[in-house]
Design a protein around this motif. Structure first.
Motif, PDB file in Angstrom:
ATOM      1  N   GLN A   5       0.817  -1.210   0.000  1.00 40.83           N
ATOM      2  CA  GLN A   5       0.000   0.000   0.000  1.00 40.83           C
ATOM      3  C   GLN A   5       0.853   1.263   0.000  1.00 40.83           C
ATOM      4  O   GLN A   5       0.380   2.324  -0.400  1.00 40.83           O
ATOM      5  CB  GLN A   5      -0.930   0.019   1.216  1.00 40.83           C
ATOM      6  N   LEU A   6       2.114   1.200   0.476  1.00 41.00           N
ATOM      7  CA  LEU A   6       2.978   2.368   0.562  1.00 41.00           C
ATOM      8  C   LEU A   6       3.995   2.363  -0.577  1.00 41.00           C
ATOM      9  O   LEU A   6       5.184   2.298  -0.373  1.00 41.00           O
ATOM     10  CB  LEU A   6       3.710   2.412   1.904  1.00 41.00           C
ATOM     11  N   ASN A   7       3.563   2.447  -1.722  1.00 40.07           N
ATOM     12  CA  ASN A   7       4.432   2.467  -2.882  1.00 40.07           C
ATOM     13  C   ASN A   7       4.664   3.922  -3.271  1.00 40.07           C
ATOM     14  O   ASN A   7       3.728   4.674  -3.505  1.00 40.07           O
ATOM     15  CB  ASN A   7       3.781   1.691  -4.035  1.00 40.07           C
ATOM     16  N   ALA A   8       5.945   4.378  -3.282  1.00 37.28           N
ATOM     17  CA  ALA A   8       6.272   5.765  -3.585  1.00 37.28           C
ATOM     18  C   ALA A   8       5.909   6.132  -5.011  1.00 37.28           C
ATOM     19  O   ALA A   8       5.765   7.288  -5.343  1.00 37.28           O
ATOM     20  CB  ALA A   8       7.748   6.011  -3.351  1.00 37.28           C
ATOM     21  N   ALA A   9       5.735   5.125  -5.840  1.00 40.04           N
ATOM     22  CA  ALA A   9       5.396   5.411  -7.226  1.00 40.04           C
ATOM     23  C   ALA A   9       3.910   5.721  -7.367  1.00 40.04           C
ATOM     24  O   ALA A   9       3.471   6.157  -8.423  1.00 40.04           O
ATOM     25  CB  ALA A   9       5.771   4.233  -8.117  1.00 40.04           C
ATOM     26  N   ASP A  10       3.172   5.509  -6.324  1.00 43.90           N
ATOM     27  CA  ASP A  10       1.729   5.780  -6.373  1.00 43.90           C
ATOM     28  C   ASP A  10       1.527   7.288  -6.475  1.00 43.90           C
ATOM     29  O   ASP A  10       2.036   8.051  -5.646  1.00 43.90           O
ATOM     30  CB  ASP A  10       1.088   5.213  -5.105  1.00 43.90           C
ATOM     31  N   PRO A  11       0.811   7.772  -7.468  1.00 37.77           N
ATOM     32  CA  PRO A  11       0.666   9.207  -7.650  1.00 37.77           C
ATOM     33  C   PRO A  11      -0.114   9.870  -6.507  1.00 37.77           C
ATOM     34  O   PRO A  11       0.171  11.015  -6.135  1.00 37.77           O
ATOM     35  CB  PRO A  11      -0.081   9.352  -8.968  1.00 37.77           C
ATOM     36  N   ALA A  12      -1.081   9.208  -5.888  1.00 33.90           N
ATOM     37  CA  ALA A  12      -1.849   9.805  -4.787  1.00 33.90           C
ATOM     38  C   ALA A  12      -0.958   9.995  -3.572  1.00 33.90           C
ATOM     39  O   ALA A  12      -0.988  11.045  -2.910  1.00 33.90           O
ATOM     40  CB  ALA A  12      -3.044   8.930  -4.441  1.00 33.90           C
ATOM     41  N   LEU A  13      -0.125   9.006  -3.310  1.00 35.15           N
ATOM     42  CA  LEU A  13       0.787   9.092  -2.177  1.00 35.15           C
ATOM     43  C   LEU A  13       1.861  10.143  -2.438  1.00 35.15           C
ATOM     44  O   LEU A  13       2.245  10.888  -1.549  1.00 35.15           O
ATOM     45  CB  LEU A  13       1.422   7.728  -1.906  1.00 35.15           C
ATOM     46  N   ALA A  14       2.322  10.242  -3.602  1.00 38.73           N
ATOM     47  CA  ALA A  14       3.350  11.219  -3.956  1.00 38.73           C
ATOM     48  C   ALA A  14       2.817  12.642  -3.785  1.00 38.73           C
ATOM     49  O   ALA A  14       3.530  13.534  -3.310  1.00 38.73           O
ATOM     50  CB  ALA A  14       3.834  10.988  -5.383  1.00 38.73           C
ATOM     51  N   SER A  15       1.562  12.860  -4.161  1.00 37.09           N
ATOM     52  CA  SER A  15       1.008  14.202  -4.006  1.00 37.09           C
ATOM     53  C   SER A  15       0.806  14.546  -2.521  1.00 37.09           C
ATOM     54  O   SER A  15       1.011  15.671  -2.104  1.00 37.09           O
ATOM     55  CB  SER A  15      -0.300  14.347  -4.772  1.00 37.09           C
ATOM     56  N   LEU A  16       0.429  13.548  -1.744  1.00 38.26           N
ATOM     57  CA  LEU A  16       0.278  13.775  -0.302  1.00 38.26           C
ATOM     58  C   LEU A  16       1.627  14.064   0.354  1.00 38.26           C
ATOM     59  O   LEU A  16       1.745  14.954   1.200  1.00 38.26           O
ATOM     60  CB  LEU A  16      -0.381  12.573   0.366  1.00 38.26           C
ATOM     61  N   LEU A  17       2.649  13.347  -0.036  1.00 37.62           N
ATOM     62  CA  LEU A  17       3.978  13.570   0.525  1.00 37.62           C
ATOM     63  C   LEU A  17       4.518  14.936   0.117  1.00 37.62           C
ATOM     64  O   LEU A  17       5.236  15.577   0.877  1.00 37.62           O
ATOM     65  CB  LEU A  17       4.939  12.466   0.068  1.00 37.62           C
ATOM     66  N   ALA A  18       4.154  15.421  -1.012  1.00 39.10           N
ATOM     67  CA  ALA A  18       4.610  16.723  -1.470  1.00 39.10           C
ATOM     68  C   ALA A  18       3.959  17.859  -0.674  1.00 39.10           C
ATOM     69  O   ALA A  18       4.531  18.935  -0.517  1.00 39.10           O
ATOM     70  CB  ALA A  18       4.315  16.885  -2.954  1.00 39.10           C
ATOM     71  N   GLU A  19       2.771  17.610  -0.186  1.00 39.59           N
ATOM     72  CA  GLU A  19       2.061  18.630   0.588  1.00 39.59           C
ATOM     73  C   GLU A  19       2.573  18.741   2.034  1.00 39.59           C
ATOM     74  O   GLU A  19       2.294  19.716   2.709  1.00 39.59           O
ATOM     75  CB  GLU A  19       0.558  18.339   0.603  1.00 39.59           C
ATOM     76  N   LEU A  20       3.285  17.754   2.529  1.00 40.90           N
ATOM     77  CA  LEU A  20       3.798  17.799   3.907  1.00 40.90           C
ATOM     78  C   LEU A  20       4.850  18.886   4.053  1.00 40.90           C
ATOM     79  O   LEU A  20       5.667  19.110   3.167  1.00 40.90           O
ATOM     80  CB  LEU A  20       4.404  16.448   4.296  1.00 40.90           C
ATOM     81  N   GLU A  21       4.825  19.596   5.189  1.00 40.96           N
ATOM     82  CA  GLU A  21       5.834  20.604   5.486  1.00 40.96           C
ATOM     83  C   GLU A  21       6.955  19.959   6.271  1.00 40.96           C
ATOM     84  O   GLU A  21       6.781  18.951   6.950  1.00 40.96           O
ATOM     85  CB  GLU A  21       5.211  21.747   6.281  1.00 40.96           C
ATOM     86  N   GLY A  22       8.078  20.599   6.260  1.00 40.07           N
ATOM     87  CA  GLY A  22       9.214  20.077   7.006  1.00 40.07           C
ATOM     88  C   GLY A  22       9.028  20.296   8.496  1.00 40.07           C
ATOM     89  O   GLY A  22       8.210  21.111   8.943  1.00 40.07           O
ATOM     90  N   ASN A  23       9.796  19.582   9.287  1.00 40.44           N
ATOM     91  CA  ASN A  23       9.743  19.732  10.743  1.00 40.44           C
ATOM     92  C   ASN A  23      10.353  21.074  11.138  1.00 40.44           C
ATOM     93  O   ASN A  23      11.510  21.357  10.837  1.00 40.44           O
ATOM     94  CB  ASN A  23      10.507  18.608  11.428  1.00 40.44           C
ATOM     95  N   THR A  24       9.556  21.903  11.805  1.00 46.40           N
ATOM     96  CA  THR A  24      10.036  23.197  12.301  1.00 46.40           C
ATOM     97  C   THR A  24       9.659  23.311  13.768  1.00 46.40           C
ATOM     98  O   THR A  24       8.644  22.781  14.208  1.00 46.40           O
ATOM     99  CB  THR A  24       9.397  24.363  11.528  1.00 46.40           C
TER     100      THR A  24
END
Length: 151
Positions: A5-24
Protein backbone atom coordinates in the motif's frame (compact mmCIF):
# COMPACT_ATOMS: atom_id res chain seq x y z
CA UNK A 1 9.05 -7.02 2.67
CA UNK A 2 7.63 -3.87 1.36
CA UNK A 3 4.13 -2.83 2.14
CA UNK A 4 2.19 -2.92 -1.09
CA UNK A 5 0.00 0.00 0.00
CA UNK A 6 2.98 2.37 0.56
CA UNK A 7 4.43 2.47 -2.88
CA UNK A 8 6.27 5.77 -3.59
CA UNK A 9 5.40 5.41 -7.23
CA UNK A 10 1.73 5.78 -6.37
CA UNK A 11 0.67 9.21 -7.65
CA UNK A 12 -1.85 9.80 -4.79
CA UNK A 13 0.79 9.09 -2.18
CA UNK A 14 3.35 11.22 -3.96
CA UNK A 15 1.01 14.20 -4.01
CA UNK A 16 0.28 13.77 -0.30
CA UNK A 17 3.98 13.57 0.52
CA UNK A 18 4.61 16.72 -1.47
CA UNK A 19 2.06 18.63 0.59
CA UNK A 20 3.80 17.80 3.91
CA UNK A 21 5.83 20.60 5.49
CA UNK A 22 9.21 20.08 7.01
CA UNK A 23 9.74 19.73 10.74
CA UNK A 24 10.04 23.20 12.30
CA UNK A 25 10.21 24.25 15.94
CA UNK A 26 7.13 25.99 17.33
CA UNK A 27 7.29 29.74 17.84
CA UNK A 28 8.74 30.97 21.13
CA UNK A 29 6.13 32.00 23.70
CA UNK A 30 5.48 35.73 23.81
CA UNK A 31 5.90 38.06 26.77
CA UNK A 32 2.16 38.55 27.16
CA UNK A 33 0.22 37.04 28.90
CA UNK A 34 2.53 36.11 31.75
CA UNK A 35 2.54 32.64 33.22
CA UNK A 36 0.43 31.99 36.34
CA UNK A 37 3.56 31.85 38.48
CA UNK A 38 4.29 35.49 37.60
CA UNK A 39 0.72 36.50 38.43
CA UNK A 40 0.98 34.74 41.79
CA UNK A 41 4.33 36.42 42.50
CA UNK A 42 2.88 39.82 41.63
CA UNK A 43 -0.11 39.27 43.90
CA UNK A 44 2.14 38.20 46.80
CA UNK A 45 4.41 41.23 46.37
CA UNK A 46 1.43 43.59 46.26
CA UNK A 47 -0.08 41.95 49.36
CA UNK A 48 3.23 42.34 51.21
CA UNK A 49 3.43 46.03 50.25
CA UNK A 50 -0.16 46.67 51.35
CA UNK A 51 0.41 44.85 54.66
CA UNK A 52 3.63 46.78 55.25
CA UNK A 53 1.97 50.13 54.62
CA UNK A 54 -0.94 49.17 56.84
CA UNK A 55 1.34 48.13 59.71
CA UNK A 56 3.49 51.24 59.31
CA UNK A 57 0.47 53.54 59.38
CA UNK A 58 -0.99 51.65 62.32
CA UNK A 59 2.15 52.20 64.38
CA UNK A 60 2.59 55.80 63.30
CA UNK A 61 0.24 57.19 65.97
CA UNK A 62 1.97 55.10 68.61
CA UNK A 63 5.38 56.42 67.59
CA UNK A 64 4.10 59.99 67.55
CA UNK A 65 2.53 59.64 71.01
CA UNK A 66 5.68 58.08 72.49
CA UNK A 67 7.79 60.86 71.00
CA UNK A 68 5.41 63.49 72.41
CA UNK A 69 5.60 61.77 75.80
CA UNK A 70 9.39 61.88 75.73
CA UNK A 71 9.27 65.58 74.84
CA UNK A 72 6.70 66.19 77.56
CA UNK A 73 9.00 64.74 80.20
CA UNK A 74 11.38 67.65 79.52
CA UNK A 75 8.66 70.29 80.14
CA UNK A 76 9.77 72.57 83.02
CA UNK A 77 6.29 73.86 83.90
CA UNK A 78 4.59 71.14 86.00
CA UNK A 79 1.08 72.52 85.51
CA UNK A 80 1.45 72.63 81.72
CA UNK A 81 3.07 69.20 81.82
CA UNK A 82 0.02 67.68 83.55
CA UNK A 83 -2.38 69.39 81.15
CA UNK A 84 -0.48 68.28 78.05
CA UNK A 85 -0.15 64.75 79.40
CA UNK A 86 -3.90 64.58 79.89
CA UNK A 87 -4.51 65.77 76.31
CA UNK A 88 -1.98 63.30 74.95
CA UNK A 89 -3.55 60.39 76.81
CA UNK A 90 -7.05 61.42 75.72
CA UNK A 91 -5.91 61.37 72.09
CA UNK A 92 -4.24 58.00 72.57
CA UNK A 93 -7.40 56.60 74.16
CA UNK A 94 -9.41 57.92 71.21
CA UNK A 95 -7.35 55.66 68.94
CA UNK A 96 -8.79 52.67 70.75
CA UNK A 97 -12.36 53.93 70.99
CA UNK A 98 -13.25 57.34 69.47
CA UNK A 99 -16.03 57.92 72.05
CA UNK A 100 -13.44 57.94 74.86
CA UNK A 101 -12.15 61.36 73.78
CA UNK A 102 -15.40 63.03 74.82
CA UNK A 103 -16.08 61.08 78.02
CA UNK A 104 -16.04 62.75 81.41
CA UNK A 105 -12.90 63.05 83.53
CA UNK A 106 -14.02 60.40 86.07
CA UNK A 107 -14.83 57.94 83.27
CA UNK A 108 -11.44 58.57 81.72
CA UNK A 109 -9.77 58.08 85.11
CA UNK A 110 -11.54 54.74 85.50
CA UNK A 111 -10.34 53.72 82.03
CA UNK A 112 -6.77 54.54 83.07
CA UNK A 113 -7.21 52.58 86.30
CA UNK A 114 -8.61 49.53 84.53
CA UNK A 115 -5.96 49.63 81.78
CA UNK A 116 -3.16 49.80 84.32
CA UNK A 117 -4.90 47.09 86.37
CA UNK A 118 -4.62 49.09 89.59
CA UNK A 119 -6.90 49.30 92.59
CA UNK A 120 -7.03 53.11 92.52
CA UNK A 121 -6.61 55.82 89.95
CA UNK A 122 -3.10 57.31 89.79
CA UNK A 123 -2.93 60.79 91.33
CA UNK A 124 -1.55 62.42 88.19
CA UNK A 125 -4.49 61.47 85.93
CA UNK A 126 -6.80 64.41 86.65
CA UNK A 127 -4.39 66.53 88.69
CA UNK A 128 -4.40 69.28 86.06
CA UNK A 129 -7.94 70.18 87.19
CA UNK A 130 -6.51 71.16 90.59
CA UNK A 131 -4.09 74.06 90.02
CA UNK A 132 -2.42 73.68 93.43
CA UNK A 133 -1.74 69.95 93.02
CA UNK A 134 1.87 68.83 93.10
CA UNK A 135 2.11 65.21 92.01
CA UNK A 136 4.93 63.05 90.81
CA UNK A 137 4.35 61.22 87.55
CA UNK A 138 5.60 57.69 87.15
CA UNK A 139 6.40 57.97 83.42
CA UNK A 140 6.23 54.22 82.95
CA UNK A 141 2.44 54.36 83.44
CA UNK A 142 1.69 56.83 80.61
CA UNK A 143 4.08 54.88 78.38
CA UNK A 144 2.18 51.68 79.20
CA UNK A 145 -1.14 53.37 78.45
CA UNK A 146 0.05 54.61 75.07
CA UNK A 147 1.47 51.22 74.14
CA UNK A 148 -1.81 49.49 75.04
CA UNK A 149 -4.12 52.02 73.44
CA UNK A 150 -2.17 52.70 70.24
CA UNK A 151 -1.53 49.24 68.87
Amino acid sequence: MANPQLNAADPALASLLAELEGNTAPAAPGFWPPAPVYWLSLILVLAAVVAGVWLWRRGRMRRRCLLALKTLQQEPDAERQLQQLHILLRNAAAQRTPALKTESAPAFAQLVRSTLNRAEVPAWVNAHYRPDARVEIDWREPRTLIKRWCR
